[in-house]
Write an enzyme that holds these catalytic residues in place. Structure first.
Site, PDB file in Angstrom:
ATOM      1  N   ASN A 245      63.954  53.554  12.929  1.00  0.00           N
ATOM      2  CA  ASN A 245      63.691  52.790  11.708  1.00  0.00           C
ATOM      3  C   ASN A 245      63.836  53.769  10.547  1.00  0.00           C
ATOM      4  O   ASN A 245      62.955  54.581  10.297  1.00  0.00           O
ATOM      5  CB  ASN A 245      62.295  52.171  11.746  1.00  0.00           C
ATOM      6  CG  ASN A 245      62.000  51.330  10.516  1.00  0.00           C
ATOM      7  OD1 ASN A 245      62.357  51.693   9.397  1.00  0.00           O
ATOM      8  ND2 ASN A 245      61.316  50.207  10.704  1.00  0.00           N
TER       9      ASN A 245
ATOM     10  N   GLU B 277      65.654  48.503   9.380  1.00  0.00           N
ATOM     11  CA  GLU B 277      65.267  48.549   7.964  1.00  0.00           C
ATOM     12  C   GLU B 277      66.313  49.284   7.118  1.00  0.00           C
ATOM     13  O   GLU B 277      66.019  50.247   6.425  1.00  0.00           O
ATOM     14  CB  GLU B 277      63.879  49.188   7.778  1.00  0.00           C
ATOM     15  CG  GLU B 277      62.744  48.200   7.965  1.00  0.00           C
ATOM     16  CD  GLU B 277      61.471  48.605   7.249  1.00  0.00           C
ATOM     17  OE1 GLU B 277      61.257  48.122   6.121  1.00  0.00           O
ATOM     18  OE2 GLU B 277      60.685  49.390   7.810  1.00  0.00           O
TER      19      GLU B 277
ATOM     20  N   ASP C 154      62.347  48.333  16.460  1.00  0.00           N
ATOM     21  CA  ASP C 154      60.994  48.254  15.922  1.00  0.00           C
ATOM     22  C   ASP C 154      60.454  46.862  16.232  1.00  0.00           C
ATOM     23  O   ASP C 154      60.791  45.899  15.560  1.00  0.00           O
ATOM     24  CB  ASP C 154      61.029  48.522  14.415  1.00  0.00           C
ATOM     25  CG  ASP C 154      59.647  48.503  13.778  1.00  0.00           C
ATOM     26  OD1 ASP C 154      58.672  48.134  14.467  1.00  0.00           O
ATOM     27  OD2 ASP C 154      59.545  48.836  12.585  1.00  0.00           O
TER      28      ASP C 154
ATOM     29  N   ASN D  57      57.321  46.019  16.014  1.00  0.00           N
ATOM     30  CA  ASN D  57      56.130  45.758  15.204  1.00  0.00           C
ATOM     31  C   ASN D  57      54.976  45.221  16.052  1.00  0.00           C
ATOM     32  O   ASN D  57      54.235  44.329  15.635  1.00  0.00           O
ATOM     33  CB  ASN D  57      56.448  44.815  14.041  1.00  0.00           C
ATOM     34  CG  ASN D  57      56.836  45.576  12.777  1.00  0.00           C
ATOM     35  OD1 ASN D  57      56.211  46.574  12.427  1.00  0.00           O
ATOM     36  ND2 ASN D  57      57.861  45.108  12.088  1.00  0.00           N
TER      37      ASN D  57
ATOM     38  N   ASP E  68      57.803  51.245  18.198  1.00  0.00           N
ATOM     39  CA  ASP E  68      59.236  51.267  18.485  1.00  0.00           C
ATOM     40  C   ASP E  68      59.404  51.408  20.000  1.00  0.00           C
ATOM     41  O   ASP E  68      58.866  52.336  20.607  1.00  0.00           O
ATOM     42  CB  ASP E  68      59.894  52.430  17.770  1.00  0.00           C
ATOM     43  CG  ASP E  68      59.658  52.379  16.269  1.00  0.00           C
ATOM     44  OD1 ASP E  68      60.466  51.758  15.566  1.00  0.00           O
ATOM     45  OD2 ASP E  68      58.639  52.950  15.820  1.00  0.00           O
TER      46      ASP E  68
ATOM     47  N   ASP F 289      58.871  56.839   7.692  1.00  0.00           N
ATOM     48  CA  ASP F 289      57.544  56.922   8.300  1.00  0.00           C
ATOM     49  C   ASP F 289      57.595  56.718   9.820  1.00  0.00           C
ATOM     50  O   ASP F 289      56.574  56.769  10.494  1.00  0.00           O
ATOM     51  CB  ASP F 289      56.553  55.936   7.659  1.00  0.00           C
ATOM     52  CG  ASP F 289      57.151  54.573   7.391  1.00  0.00           C
ATOM     53  OD1 ASP F 289      58.272  54.296   7.859  1.00  0.00           O
ATOM     54  OD2 ASP F 289      56.510  53.772   6.685  1.00  0.00           O
ATOM     55  N   HIS F 290      58.786  56.523  10.358  1.00  0.00           N
ATOM     56  CA  HIS F 290      58.998  56.437  11.811  1.00  0.00           C
ATOM     57  C   HIS F 290      59.658  57.718  12.310  1.00  0.00           C
ATOM     58  O   HIS F 290      60.369  58.390  11.561  1.00  0.00           O
ATOM     59  CB  HIS F 290      59.927  55.272  12.173  1.00  0.00           C
ATOM     60  CG  HIS F 290      59.357  53.922  11.921  1.00  0.00           C
ATOM     61  ND1 HIS F 290      59.019  53.052  12.942  1.00  0.00           N
ATOM     62  CD2 HIS F 290      59.081  53.271  10.769  1.00  0.00           C
ATOM     63  CE1 HIS F 290      58.562  51.921  12.414  1.00  0.00           C
ATOM     64  NE2 HIS F 290      58.597  52.035  11.102  1.00  0.00           N
TER      65      HIS F 290
END
Length: 257
Positions: A7, A34, A147, A149, A218, A247-248
């Site tokens: 991501n 993303e 991802d 989520n 993930d 941030d991943h």
């Protein structure tokens, strides 16, 4: 063969991070999530210059998924789930690469919950589950990466009590993931790290990465024909510590093909 999921949290604003990681890590196939750009704004030429063929499905400012390959041009097979509840959102892309089917996803976040965003999350996961069952029934050598989520269990989060009200940790979402795996899919990270707390996401605030206060959202699910070829899986934490990064952290799977 090394297949990764990342991501990137904005492909154009973080292209320098992606370029550095691709050069250092050298994955064969990559699923990106993303993108946060339209199809026209996707940096296709720059990625091609790095040795990767790409297909992508963009969306202005939000969502967006892509598949990169340096082991053969991806042959696109889908750019949405068959029963996708909202085709205006670019959340899934799929291709045949080197004899395997790679589905790459960016599942809905679902916050706040309860509410329409969480209802959409569950509906999207239902569509994923229905399609995934078709792949299992067809004995397709497939992997579903990206991802999701979803934080599957208490072992996949630094402090479970802090996530009780979050859609990523909601019982209904976790149940969807459990049902998906029980179709016959292998959770590659958990299979290779059965007793380890291993994370793929760390918030930008409160020194989350430095404290390793992360979550695992993930995932890479392998169908039975591919699960037999699983050698290793892990998370490359290195780029999460770089400047102006996502941030991943990229997660990866190594298959013996």
């Amino acid at each position: 063969m090394r297949i990764a999921s990342y991501n990137i949290n904005g492909i154009n604003s973080r292209f320098a991070v992606l370029e550095r990681w691709l050069k250092e890590f050298q994955p064969d196939i990559v699923g990106l999530q993303e993108l946060k750009c339209t199809d026209d704004a996707f940096p296709a030429a720059a990625i091609e210059a790095l040795g990767y063929s790409a297909i992508w499905h963009g969306q202005r400012a939000w969502n967006g998924v892509a598949l990169l390959s340096k082991v053969g041009r991806p042959v696109e097979t889908r750019r949405a789930l068959p029963a996708d509840p909202n085709l205006e959102q670019s959340r899934y892309i799929e291709a045949a690469i080197c004899g395997i089917l790679v589905g790459n996803m960016y599942a809905p976040n679902g916050n706040p919950q309860p509410g329409p965003k969480f209802d959409y999350k569950l509906a999207w996961l239902d569509a994923l589950k229905a399609y995934a069952q078709d792949l299992i029934d067809g004995e397709v050598p497939a992997m579903l990466i990206g991802d999701y989520n979803i934080i599957p269990t208490d072992e996949d989060v630094y402090k479970p009590e802090r996530w009780k009200k979050d859609a990523l940790f909601a019982p209904a979402a976790r149940e969807k993931f459990r049902e998906l795996v029980e179709q016959g899919w292998t959770d590659a990270l958990r299979k290779t790290h059965p007793d380890e707390r291993i994370y793929t996401f760390w918030h930008y605030w409160r020194n989350s990465f430095e404290r390793d206060a992360g979550i695992r959202i993930d995932h890479a699910l392998l169908s039975p024909p591919l699960a037999k070829k699983l050698k290793k899986a892990g998370v490359d934490r290195t780029p999460r510590g770089w400047e102006k990064t996502s941030d991943h952290g990229p997660m990866w799977v190594e298959l013996k093909l």
